[in-house]
Design a protein around this motif. Structure first.
Motif, PDB file in Angstrom:
ATOM      1  N   ARG A 173      32.828  42.036  49.456  1.00  0.00           N
ATOM      2  CA  ARG A 173      31.609  41.871  48.655  1.00  0.00           C
ATOM      3  C   ARG A 173      31.988  41.325  47.283  1.00  0.00           C
ATOM      4  O   ARG A 173      33.005  41.724  46.703  1.00  0.00           O
ATOM      5  N   VAL A 174      31.191  40.424  46.747  1.00  0.00           N
ATOM      6  CA  VAL A 174      31.438  39.856  45.427  1.00  0.00           C
ATOM      7  C   VAL A 174      31.005  40.873  44.368  1.00  0.00           C
ATOM      8  O   VAL A 174      29.828  41.247  44.292  1.00  0.00           O
ATOM      9  N   VAL A 175      31.961  41.348  43.554  1.00  0.00           N
ATOM     10  CA  VAL A 175      31.645  42.350  42.534  1.00  0.00           C
ATOM     11  C   VAL A 175      31.806  41.803  41.120  1.00  0.00           C
ATOM     12  O   VAL A 175      31.425  42.438  40.152  1.00  0.00           O
ATOM     13  N   ARG A 176      32.381  40.585  41.025  1.00  0.00           N
ATOM     14  CA  ARG A 176      32.564  39.983  39.711  1.00  0.00           C
ATOM     15  C   ARG A 176      32.629  38.474  39.881  1.00  0.00           C
ATOM     16  O   ARG A 176      33.246  37.970  40.816  1.00  0.00           O
ATOM     17  N   VAL A 177      31.967  37.765  38.969  1.00  0.00           N
ATOM     18  CA  VAL A 177      32.005  36.303  38.977  1.00  0.00           C
ATOM     19  C   VAL A 177      32.462  35.839  37.603  1.00  0.00           C
ATOM     20  O   VAL A 177      31.954  36.313  36.586  1.00  0.00           O
ATOM     21  N   PHE A 178      33.453  34.960  37.564  1.00  0.00           N
ATOM     22  CA  PHE A 178      33.949  34.441  36.291  1.00  0.00           C
ATOM     23  C   PHE A 178      34.260  32.958  36.458  1.00  0.00           C
ATOM     24  O   PHE A 178      34.142  32.408  37.568  1.00  0.00           O
ATOM     25  N   ASP A 179      34.622  32.299  35.382  1.00  0.00           N
ATOM     26  CA  ASP A 179      34.902  30.873  35.444  1.00  0.00           C
ATOM     27  C   ASP A 179      36.006  30.582  36.462  1.00  0.00           C
ATOM     28  O   ASP A 179      37.103  31.142  36.362  1.00  0.00           O
ATOM     29  N   HIS A 180      35.696  29.752  37.445  1.00  0.00           N
ATOM     30  CA  HIS A 180      36.665  29.299  38.441  1.00  0.00           C
ATOM     31  C   HIS A 180      37.166  30.422  39.352  1.00  0.00           C
ATOM     32  O   HIS A 180      38.254  30.315  39.913  1.00  0.00           O
ATOM     33  N   GLY A 181      36.393  31.497  39.514  1.00  0.00           N
ATOM     34  CA  GLY A 181      36.857  32.539  40.419  1.00  0.00           C
ATOM     35  C   GLY A 181      35.891  33.686  40.610  1.00  0.00           C
ATOM     36  O   GLY A 181      34.788  33.705  40.053  1.00  0.00           O
ATOM     37  N   MET A 182      36.326  34.664  41.398  1.00  0.00           N
ATOM     38  CA  MET A 182      35.505  35.834  41.703  1.00  0.00           C
ATOM     39  C   MET A 182      36.395  37.068  41.888  1.00  0.00           C
ATOM     40  O   MET A 182      37.581  36.946  42.204  1.00  0.00           O
ATOM     41  N   GLY A 183      35.786  38.224  41.712  1.00  0.00           N
ATOM     42  CA  GLY A 183      36.408  39.484  42.066  1.00  0.00           C
ATOM     43  C   GLY A 183      35.746  40.013  43.326  1.00  0.00           C
ATOM     44  O   GLY A 183      34.512  40.062  43.406  1.00  0.00           O
ATOM     45  N   LEU A 184      36.533  40.390  44.318  1.00  0.00           N
ATOM     46  CA  LEU A 184      36.008  40.837  45.607  1.00  0.00           C
ATOM     47  C   LEU A 184      36.423  42.270  45.893  1.00  0.00           C
ATOM     48  O   LEU A 184      37.534  42.678  45.555  1.00  0.00           O
ATOM     49  N   GLU A 185      35.527  43.008  46.537  1.00  0.00           N
ATOM     50  CA  GLU A 185      35.838  44.371  46.997  1.00  0.00           C
ATOM     51  C   GLU A 185      35.779  44.374  48.511  1.00  0.00           C
ATOM     52  O   GLU A 185      34.770  43.993  49.099  1.00  0.00           O
ATOM     53  N   PHE A 186      36.879  44.797  49.147  1.00  0.00           N
ATOM     54  CA  PHE A 186      36.931  44.792  50.606  1.00  0.00           C
ATOM     55  C   PHE A 186      35.926  45.788  51.190  1.00  0.00           C
ATOM     56  O   PHE A 186      35.715  46.875  50.628  1.00  0.00           O
ATOM     57  N   ALA A 187      35.334  45.435  52.338  1.00  0.00           N
ATOM     58  CA  ALA A 187      34.431  46.356  53.028  1.00  0.00           C
ATOM     59  C   ALA A 187      35.179  47.607  53.468  1.00  0.00           C
ATOM     60  O   ALA A 187      34.639  48.716  53.417  1.00  0.00           O
ATOM     61  N   LEU A 188      36.449  47.438  53.879  1.00  0.00           N
ATOM     62  CA  LEU A 188      37.327  48.561  54.225  1.00  0.00           C
ATOM     63  C   LEU A 188      38.635  48.371  53.480  1.00  0.00           C
ATOM     64  O   LEU A 188      39.203  47.276  53.490  1.00  0.00           O
ATOM     65  N   PRO A 189      39.150  49.411  52.813  1.00  0.00           N
ATOM     66  CA  PRO A 189      40.420  49.267  52.091  1.00  0.00           C
ATOM     67  C   PRO A 189      41.557  48.902  53.029  1.00  0.00           C
ATOM     68  O   PRO A 189      41.528  49.210  54.222  1.00  0.00           O
ATOM     69  N   LEU A 190      42.552  48.224  52.486  1.00  0.00           N
ATOM     70  CA  LEU A 190      43.757  47.922  53.258  1.00  0.00           C
ATOM     71  C   LEU A 190      44.488  49.211  53.603  1.00  0.00           C
ATOM     72  O   LEU A 190      44.507  50.149  52.798  1.00  0.00           O
ATOM     73  N   SER A 191      45.090  49.248  54.779  1.00  0.00           N
ATOM     74  CA  SER A 191      45.942  50.381  55.131  1.00  0.00           C
ATOM     75  C   SER A 191      47.194  50.319  54.264  1.00  0.00           C
ATOM     76  O   SER A 191      47.784  49.252  54.085  1.00  0.00           O
ATOM     77  N   PHE A 192      47.593  51.454  53.693  1.00  0.00           N
ATOM     78  CA  PHE A 192      48.710  51.437  52.747  1.00  0.00           C
ATOM     79  C   PHE A 192      50.021  51.029  53.386  1.00  0.00           C
ATOM     80  O   PHE A 192      50.935  50.581  52.713  1.00  0.00           O
ATOM     81  N   ASP A 193      50.148  51.135  54.719  1.00  0.00           N
ATOM     82  CA  ASP A 193      51.416  50.781  55.356  1.00  0.00           C
ATOM     83  C   ASP A 193      51.597  49.266  55.484  1.00  0.00           C
ATOM     84  O   ASP A 193      52.692  48.804  55.805  1.00  0.00           O
ATOM     85  N   VAL A 194      50.536  48.473  55.223  1.00  0.00           N
ATOM     86  CA  VAL A 194      50.681  47.005  55.236  1.00  0.00           C
ATOM     87  C   VAL A 194      50.517  46.429  53.836  1.00  0.00           C
ATOM     88  O   VAL A 194      50.591  45.212  53.648  1.00  0.00           O
ATOM     89  N   PHE A 195      50.304  47.290  52.836  1.00  0.00           N
ATOM     90  CA  PHE A 195      50.051  46.805  51.491  1.00  0.00           C
ATOM     91  C   PHE A 195      51.381  46.560  50.766  1.00  0.00           C
ATOM     92  O   PHE A 195      51.992  47.471  50.236  1.00  0.00           O
ATOM     93  N   ASP A 196      51.829  45.313  50.820  1.00  0.00           N
ATOM     94  CA  ASP A 196      52.994  44.888  50.036  1.00  0.00           C
ATOM     95  C   ASP A 196      52.885  43.392  49.832  1.00  0.00           C
ATOM     96  O   ASP A 196      51.866  42.775  50.174  1.00  0.00           O
ATOM     97  N   GLU A 197      53.923  42.757  49.279  1.00  0.00           N
ATOM     98  CA  GLU A 197      53.849  41.338  48.930  1.00  0.00           C
ATOM     99  C   GLU A 197      53.705  40.439  50.156  1.00  0.00           C
ATOM    100  O   GLU A 197      53.352  39.267  50.024  1.00  0.00           O
ATOM    101  N   ASN A 198      53.936  40.963  51.351  1.00  0.00           N
ATOM    102  CA  ASN A 198      53.844  40.150  52.571  1.00  0.00           C
ATOM    103  C   ASN A 198      52.478  40.267  53.249  1.00  0.00           C
ATOM    104  O   ASN A 198      52.286  39.727  54.343  1.00  0.00           O
ATOM    105  N   VAL A 199      51.536  40.949  52.636  1.00  0.00           N
ATOM    106  CA  VAL A 199      50.227  41.157  53.240  1.00  0.00           C
ATOM    107  C   VAL A 199      49.518  39.819  53.465  1.00  0.00           C
ATOM    108  O   VAL A 199      49.613  38.906  52.646  1.00  0.00           O
ATOM    109  N   VAL A 200      48.855  39.706  54.600  1.00  0.00           N
ATOM    110  CA  VAL A 200      48.057  38.530  54.922  1.00  0.00           C
ATOM    111  C   VAL A 200      46.651  39.011  55.277  1.00  0.00           C
ATOM    112  O   VAL A 200      46.486  39.861  56.151  1.00  0.00           O
ATOM    113  N   LEU A 201      45.655  38.481  54.588  1.00  0.00           N
ATOM    114  CA  LEU A 201      44.280  38.937  54.823  1.00  0.00           C
ATOM    115  C   LEU A 201      43.690  38.249  56.056  1.00  0.00           C
ATOM    116  O   LEU A 201      44.102  37.166  56.431  1.00  0.00           O
TER     117      LEU A 201
END
Length: 201
Positions: A173-201
């Motif tokens: 969901r779009v929770v913030r709009v700014f110049d040249h971009g947006m802030g998004l909130e996931f419908a479901l949080p990422l599982s912490f066991d996949v949350f690292d620099e290699n995460v792919v959405l």
């Protein structure tokens, strides 16, 4: 007698890292992928002790996630009455980051510093992604940073505040709009066991 065998020698302190008492809420996953809530008792760059409903086996691999610390991997090295102690296995750059985070957490209240963001934010290795809007339109985007709950992106196409879209395969969901971009909130949080620099959405 060898000096190494002196019976009066002082016992060696086994802990190599200073521990700080911190009560941080989080959750952890055991090797069988069961997840449980937990709370830290004390933390160091070498390991942490937590209160936990299921202690796991000694030597078992465990992955923990705390909003203020991020992901911590290690093994269970000691059982406590209401939890366990685990090592914190991480490369040098993450260890240095953890030192800074611990310093911040310990000094925040003492110095009257403002609360940090709800979740740790990282920059993924694969920052390029695609947005899919409700009408099926696709647009390229770049991830500035990401947390378990959302992402900040740079893009030329924008959507109204509160509208739903997909970033990669993940609804958000779009929770913030700014110049040249947006802030998004996931419908479901990422599982912490996949949350690292290699995460792919």
């Amino acid at each position: 007698m060898s000096p190494l065998l002196k019976v009066n020698a002082k016992p060696v302190e086994r802990r190599r890292h200073a521990r700080v008492k911190l009560a941080l809420l989080g959750r952890y996953m055991l090797e069988d992928r069961r997840e449980f809530p937990c709370q830290t008792i004390d933390v160091s760059v070498g390991g942490l002790a937590v209160t936990a409903p299921v202690r796991g086996a000694l030597g078992e691999r465990v992955v923990a996630y705390f909003d203020s610390l991020g992901r911590v991997e290690g093994t269970i090295v000691r059982h406590l009455e209401y939890g366990f102690a685990m090592t914190a296995n991480m490369p040098a750059f993450k260890r240095e980051k953890l030192v800074n985070q611990l310093t911040w957490l310990v000094n925040r209240k003492t110095l009257g510093l403002p609360e940090d963001r709800r979740h740790e934010r990282i920059t993924p290795n694969r920052a390029q992604t695609t947005l899919r809007f409700p009408d099926g339109t696709l647009a390229p985007a770049k991830i500035v940073d990401i947390s378990v709950s959302g992402a900040a992106i740079v893009c030329t196409a924008q959507a109204p505040l509160g509208s739903m879209l997909h970033i990669g395969r993940r609804p958000a969901r779009v929770v913030r709009v700014f110049d040249h971009g947006m802030g998004l909130e996931f419908a479901l949080p990422l599982s912490f066991d996949v949350f690292d620099e290699n995460v792919v959405l």
